[in-house]
Design a protein around this motif. Structure first.
Motif, PDB file in Angstrom:
ATOM      1  N   HIS A   1       0.816  -1.214   0.000  1.00  0.00           N
ATOM      2  CA  HIS A   1       0.000   0.000   0.000  1.00  0.00           C
ATOM      3  C   HIS A   1       0.852   1.267   0.000  1.00  0.00           C
ATOM      4  N   PHE A   2       2.110   1.154   0.401  1.00  0.00           N
ATOM      5  CA  PHE A   2       2.976   2.326   0.495  1.00  0.00           C
ATOM      6  C   PHE A   2       3.729   2.612  -0.799  1.00  0.00           C
ATOM      7  N   GLY A   3       3.680   1.678  -1.756  1.00  0.00           N
ATOM      8  CA  GLY A   3       4.285   1.911  -3.059  1.00  0.00           C
ATOM      9  C   GLY A   3       5.741   2.346  -2.966  1.00  0.00           C
ATOM     10  N   ALA A   4       6.057   3.465  -3.626  1.00  0.00           N
ATOM     11  CA  ALA A   4       7.428   3.964  -3.663  1.00  0.00           C
ATOM     12  C   ALA A   4       7.900   4.471  -2.306  1.00  0.00           C
ATOM     13  N   ASP A   5       6.975   4.653  -1.351  1.00  0.00           N
ATOM     14  CA  ASP A   5       7.346   5.141  -0.018  1.00  0.00           C
ATOM     15  C   ASP A   5       7.636   4.010   0.968  1.00  0.00           C
ATOM     16  N   ALA A   6       7.657   2.770   0.488  1.00  0.00           N
ATOM     17  CA  ALA A   6       7.915   1.631   1.383  1.00  0.00           C
ATOM     18  C   ALA A   6       9.286   1.757   2.037  1.00  0.00           C
ATOM     19  N   ALA A   7      10.289   2.153   1.273  1.00  0.00           N
ATOM     20  CA  ALA A   7      11.645   2.291   1.825  1.00  0.00           C
ATOM     21  C   ALA A   7      11.693   3.400   2.871  1.00  0.00           C
ATOM     22  N   LEU A   8      10.938   4.480   2.649  1.00  0.00           N
ATOM     23  CA  LEU A   8      10.878   5.558   3.632  1.00  0.00           C
ATOM     24  C   LEU A   8      10.213   5.072   4.918  1.00  0.00           C
ATOM     25  N   LEU A   9       9.101   4.357   4.804  1.00  0.00           N
ATOM     26  CA  LEU A   9       8.415   3.830   5.977  1.00  0.00           C
ATOM     27  C   LEU A   9       9.348   2.984   6.829  1.00  0.00           C
ATOM     28  N   LEU A  10      10.149   2.134   6.189  1.00  0.00           N
ATOM     29  CA  LEU A  10      11.011   1.200   6.906  1.00  0.00           C
ATOM     30  C   LEU A  10      12.389   1.768   7.214  1.00  0.00           C
ATOM     31  N   SER A  11      12.549   3.082   7.020  1.00  0.00           N
ATOM     32  CA  SER A  11      13.838   3.712   7.336  1.00  0.00           C
ATOM     33  C   SER A  11      13.998   3.928   8.841  1.00  0.00           C
ATOM     34  N   VAL A  12      12.893   3.842   9.584  1.00  0.00           N
ATOM     35  CA  VAL A  12      12.938   3.953  11.046  1.00  0.00           C
ATOM     36  C   VAL A  12      12.318   2.692  11.643  1.00  0.00           C
ATOM     37  N   PRO A  13      12.635   2.368  12.888  1.00  0.00           N
ATOM     38  CA  PRO A  13      12.037   1.176  13.494  1.00  0.00           C
ATOM     39  C   PRO A  13      10.528   1.321  13.656  1.00  0.00           C
ATOM     40  N   GLY A  14       9.811   0.236  13.487  1.00  0.00           N
ATOM     41  CA  GLY A  14       8.394   0.247  13.796  1.00  0.00           C
ATOM     42  C   GLY A  14       8.206   0.403  15.292  1.00  0.00           C
ATOM     43  N   GLY A  15       6.961   0.601  15.730  1.00  0.00           N
ATOM     44  CA  GLY A  15       6.737   0.827  17.147  1.00  0.00           C
ATOM     45  C   GLY A  15       5.523   0.106  17.698  1.00  0.00           C
ATOM     46  N   ILE A  16       5.523  -0.106  19.024  1.00  0.00           N
ATOM     47  CA  ILE A  16       4.351  -0.666  19.687  1.00  0.00           C
ATOM     48  C   ILE A  16       3.189   0.311  19.566  1.00  0.00           C
ATOM     49  N   THR A  17       3.508   1.595  19.715  1.00  0.00           N
ATOM     50  CA  THR A  17       2.511   2.634  19.521  1.00  0.00           C
ATOM     51  C   THR A  17       3.087   3.697  18.605  1.00  0.00           C
ATOM     52  N   GLY A  18       2.211   4.581  18.129  1.00  0.00           N
ATOM     53  CA  GLY A  18       2.677   5.604  17.202  1.00  0.00           C
ATOM     54  C   GLY A  18       1.585   6.588  16.861  1.00  0.00           C
ATOM     55  N   LEU A  19       1.832   7.397  15.856  1.00  0.00           N
ATOM     56  CA  LEU A  19       0.907   8.470  15.506  1.00  0.00           C
ATOM     57  C   LEU A  19      -0.437   7.939  15.023  1.00  0.00           C
TER      58      LEU A  19
END
Length: 238
Positions: A170-188
């Motif tokens: 679903h993130f298309g070309a932004d997939a690499a940007l999404l995964l550039s930081v660690p995921g989280g238990i909680t978030g925005l």
């Protein structure tokens, strides 16, 4: 070459990179613009906080695991493959909140619910969730085993919600940007519109990527405060 053409070429290149390849990982690393000081603080906080939570919660969580096993007739800990930082796969831990054969979606869901599940990997009024499971989700207690993921460095306390590789599309070309930081238990996403922001509308992607672009101690504190409010308020997970 015009700027918009350059951007289009970059987006096309990023969209064609496969998570798990060295090229995807290198691109993802290059998109992490957080300062070294902030990264060090975050990792130190993750280690200390998750260590305390695990130490304090080990006995209550052991008792809860027994109750979950009796309630769901399955293993109290549920694991699922997710896309980790830089595209590395990992197994995320959660307390089981559904019946043991919940992966057999066609057995439990109506045709309308199946369509929703295939789009969002979530279902409104999911019949697979047990009575105890609904309470665990409402209070976010089902997320507690993820502090093990935090302690070993697979995710952070705060960050974008770790997604499956199917959801990553679903993130298309932004997939690499999404995964550039660690995921989280909680978030925005969890502390804003949450279930009302879907992949189908594109709003969830926007929220998660906004966090990545604007990550800061102040935003992290906002997410933590919002999580505490959600846990002790009326909002609930789906």
């Amino acid at each position: 070459m015009p700027a918009n053409s350059i951007q289009a070429a970059c987006d096309s290149y990023a969209a064609n990179l496969m998570p798990g390849t060295p090229e995807f990982a290198e691109l993802s690393k290059s998109l992490d613009t957080r300062s070294m000081g902030y990264r060090f603080f975050r990792r130190t906080f993750d280690i200390v906080f998750s260590g305390v939570v695990i130490a304090v919660g080990v006995i209550p969580c052991t008792l809860l695991a027994v109750a979950i096993a009796l309630d769901t007739k399955g293993s109290p800990i549920y694991t699922q493959k997710r896309a980790g930082r830089f595209g590395r796969p990992f197994r995320i831990f959660k307390f089981r909140t559904m019946v043991a054969d919940a992966d057999d979606v066609e057995k439990h869901l109506s045709s309308e619910q199946l369509a929703e599940w295939r789009r969002e990997r979530k279902v409104t009024n999911d019949p697979r969730i047990t009575r105890l499971g609904r309470l665990l989700r409402k209070t976010s207690v089902d997320e507690l085993p993820q502090f093990i993921n935090v302690l070993i460095g697979q995710i952070s306390v705060v960050g974008p919600r770790p997604v499956s590789f199917d959801e990553l599309d679903h993130f298309g070309a932004d997939a690499a940007l999404l995964l550039s930081v660690p995921g989280g238990i909680t978030g925005l996403w969890q502390v804003t519109t949450r279930n009302n922001a879907t992949f189908e509308s594109g709003e969830r992607q926007e929220i998660e990527l906004d966090y990545v672009r604007e990550a800061s101690p102040r935003l992290d504190l906002r997410c933590i405060a919002g999580t505490l409010g959600a846990m002790f308020g009326r909002r609930s997970g789906r």
